[in-house]
Design an enzyme around this catalytic site. Structure first.
Site, short mmCIF file in Angstrom:
data_model
loop_
_atom_site.label_atom_id
_atom_site.label_comp_id
_atom_site.label_asym_id
_atom_site.label_seq_id
_atom_site.Cartn_x
_atom_site.Cartn_y
_atom_site.Cartn_z
N SER A 247 0.79 -0.80 -0.26
CA SER A 247 0.09 -0.13 0.00
C SER A 247 0.88 1.83 0.15
O SER A 247 2.40 0.88 0.52
CB SER A 247 -0.42 0.39 1.39
OG SER A 247 0.19 0.11 2.54
N LYS A 248 0.28 2.69 0.06
CA LYS A 248 0.99 3.99 0.02
C LYS A 248 2.26 4.14 0.73
O LYS A 248 3.19 4.57 0.94
CB LYS A 248 -0.15 4.28 0.11
CG LYS A 248 -0.70 5.44 -1.24
CD LYS A 248 -1.49 6.49 -0.92
CE LYS A 248 -2.10 6.42 -2.36
NZ LYS A 248 -3.97 7.44 -1.82
N ARG A 249 1.76 3.29 2.40
CA ARG A 249 3.00 3.25 3.63
C ARG A 249 4.16 2.55 2.65
O ARG A 249 5.19 3.24 3.23
CB ARG A 249 2.47 2.11 4.40
CG ARG A 249 0.90 3.06 5.43
CD ARG A 249 1.32 2.06 6.47
NE ARG A 249 1.06 0.67 6.01
CZ ARG A 249 1.29 -0.31 6.40
NH1 ARG A 249 2.60 -0.29 6.97
NH2 ARG A 249 0.86 -1.96 6.30
N HIS A 250 4.30 1.76 1.81
CA HIS A 250 5.66 0.86 1.55
C HIS A 250 6.01 2.41 0.51
O HIS A 250 6.84 1.80 -0.31
CB HIS A 250 4.82 -0.63 0.37
CG HIS A 250 4.91 -1.15 2.24
ND1 HIS A 250 3.65 -1.63 1.81
CD2 HIS A 250 4.91 -1.35 2.62
CE1 HIS A 250 2.69 -2.48 2.93
NE2 HIS A 250 4.13 -2.55 3.60
N GLY A 251 5.14 3.19 -0.19
CA GLY A 251 6.20 3.54 -0.93
C GLY A 251 4.80 4.39 -1.85
O GLY A 251 4.00 3.87 -1.69
#
Ligand code: GLU
Length: 480
Positions: A247-251
């Protein structure tokens, strides 16, 4: 090859976000499967959620698939063009007794849910509206209560042979009477997907593992309509390095990010193929054509794939080497142009590529690490200026400019001679000239060998930049 049957697959993204890496990977697997079996690969835009679907996202999907070179057959099917049809199909199920109207308000459901949760049980819709009397139904209709159409899940078991996971069976008592038509009249994903996969003649549905719980519901719908259902295969999810769903959390998870970073589409496709598939050999570099040849569903792994940006960058480097300098130079020229820099001199670009060498992992690095190759408009690194610029430098640079103007062979050897001789003449170390020159002509303190760098930039540019340095030094305050 899958025998006899014609293969017709699709990718069906929802335009509620930019084209996601996971969707791109699913698209690639479908494409490879279709092409490897001389089948069709179709595109359907699942835009039934009118409020969240955006034209801009549709554009990003189309651009992303085209960038990867995944061409699809025929026109794009937009689900928003078929609202009346989904309704008609829903009514068909209602008439046949496979569906019923549900008048429960969301807050009523929430209340009942809470009671169930408190008793420690899990909630599935309690079929209250299935049991309404005619009178109750009439009253709700008169009140003008909003209503949704729910599927009447039959008793029994639903099973199918998943192309990747093998036999999957679900007890229907675990499946709630899911909604087909929402109270605003729009269809749910499960209804629309079945109606359209049937409409489009889809033979194999390959999609992410996150849809595995939807498949029994969809099979029940096919049965209710009296249609035979396609084959289903669920591909492993892509996880971030911490093993949670990517997800966006990972970049960055949108395809456009990688395109803008200057990753080659060949490398990206090559990388995506390895997210869940393996050639079962040590080979690592595959073109789209080679992937078509080698891809098969039985070499898809069941375990989730981990997104590893370093591997993507490594593959990009390998693809740059494979494509060769000429091709990389023309792709770089295009990339620079899209970033507001016009540099069409291919020989110059080739020299820049060679000079930056291993420092470059993707085209964006040319802008970050080698901006000075394409523009005079840079400032001097602050720390570097403190360290390398001083009062005496102006005179030294003036002398250097004079000698450089007279230098006929503005090449690595000629430049080295001039600078070493000048250092001797000025009774200083060559490095005392080299560091400020580098900073003056590139704005930064690291980069390719200085003589090579000057040679690549060329006489005109180097002299112009050194003259700007002299101007700068004149106005500088060397209190530090
Ligand atoms: N619109 C769905 C998604 O993007 C499609 C799922 C499917 O392939 O059935 O996840």
């Amino acid at each position: 090859m899958v025998d006899e049957k014609i293969v017709r697959v699709r990718i069906a993204p929802s335009p509620t976000g930019y084209l996601h890496v996971g969707t791109a990977r699913t698209a690639l697997f479908n494409y490879l499967f279709a092409r490897g079996n001389k089948g069709d690969f179709l595109l359907r835009v699942e835009d039934t959620d009118i409020k969240r679907s955006r034209e801009e996202m549709v554009k990003s999907i189309i651009e992303g698939l085209s960038w990867m070179n995944l061409d699809w057959e025929g026109d794009i099917l937009y689900q928003s063009d078929y609202f009346d049809d989904y309704k008609k199909r829903g009514m068909e199920l209602l008439e046949k007794g496979y569906a019923y109207w549900c008048y429960c308000l969301p807050e009523e459901i929430d209340d009942r849910k809470e009671t169930i949760f408190k008793s420690g049980k899990g909630w599935i819709y309690d079929r209250r509206c299935y049991h309404l009397t005619d009178e109750e139904r009439k009253r709700f209709e008169e009140e003008g209560r909003p209503k949704a159409l729910r599927f009447n899940v039959p008793q029994g078991f639903t099973s199918y042979d998943d192309l990747i996971h093998g036999k999957i069976q679900r007890d229907n008592s675990q499946i709630e009477d899911f909604v087909l038509i929402k109270s605003d009249g729009s269809p749910t994903y499960n209804l629309a997907v079945v109606v359209d996969d049937y409409r489009m003649g889809i033979t194999h549905v390959l999609r992410g593992d996150d849809h595995i719980t939807n498949t029994p519901k969809q099979i029940l719908l096919y049965n209710a309509f009296g249609w035979s259902f396609p084959e289903f295969g669920h591909i492993p999810l892509i996880l971030g390095e911490d093993h949670s769903k990517l997800s966006k959390r990972h970049g960055a998870v949108s395809l456009s990010y990688y395109k803008n970073e200057g990753i080659l589409p060949e490398a990206f496709v090559n990388y995506l193929a390895f997210l869940g598939w393996s050639p079962k050999t040590e080979e690592e570099i595959f073109s789209l054509e080679e992937l078509i040849e080698r891809f098969s569903l039985d070499s898809i792994q069941i375990k989730p794939a981990i997104f590893d940006i370093e591997r993507l960058e490594w593959l990009n480097g390998a693809w740059m080497a494979k494509l060769g300098r000429e091709e990389v130079a023309s792709r770089l020229s295009e990339y620079l142009y899209n970033n507001g820099i016009s540099e069409r001199d291919k020989d110059y670009l080739i020299k820049v590529i060679e000079a930056l060498g291993k420092r470059i992992k993707k085209f964006k690095d040319f802008l970050v690490r080698g901006y000075y190759f394409f523009s005079d408009d840079f400032s001097y690194d602050e720390e570097g200026a403190k360290k390398h610029f001083d009062k005496g430098l102006e005179e030294k640079m003036k002398k250097l400019i004079k000698q450089l103007k007279e230098l006929a062979n503005f090449d690595e050897n000629g430049l080295e001679n001039v600078i070493r001789n000048l250092a001797e003449e000025l009774n200083c170390k060559a490095s005392e000239l080299i560091h400020p020159i580098r900073l003056g002509i590139s704005g930064v303190t690291v980069g390719p060998g200085i003589f090579a760098l000057m040679g690549i930039l060329g006489k005109k540019r180097v002299i112009k930049r050194l003259e700007s340095l002299v101007e700068y030094l004149k106005g500088a305050d060397f209190e530090y």
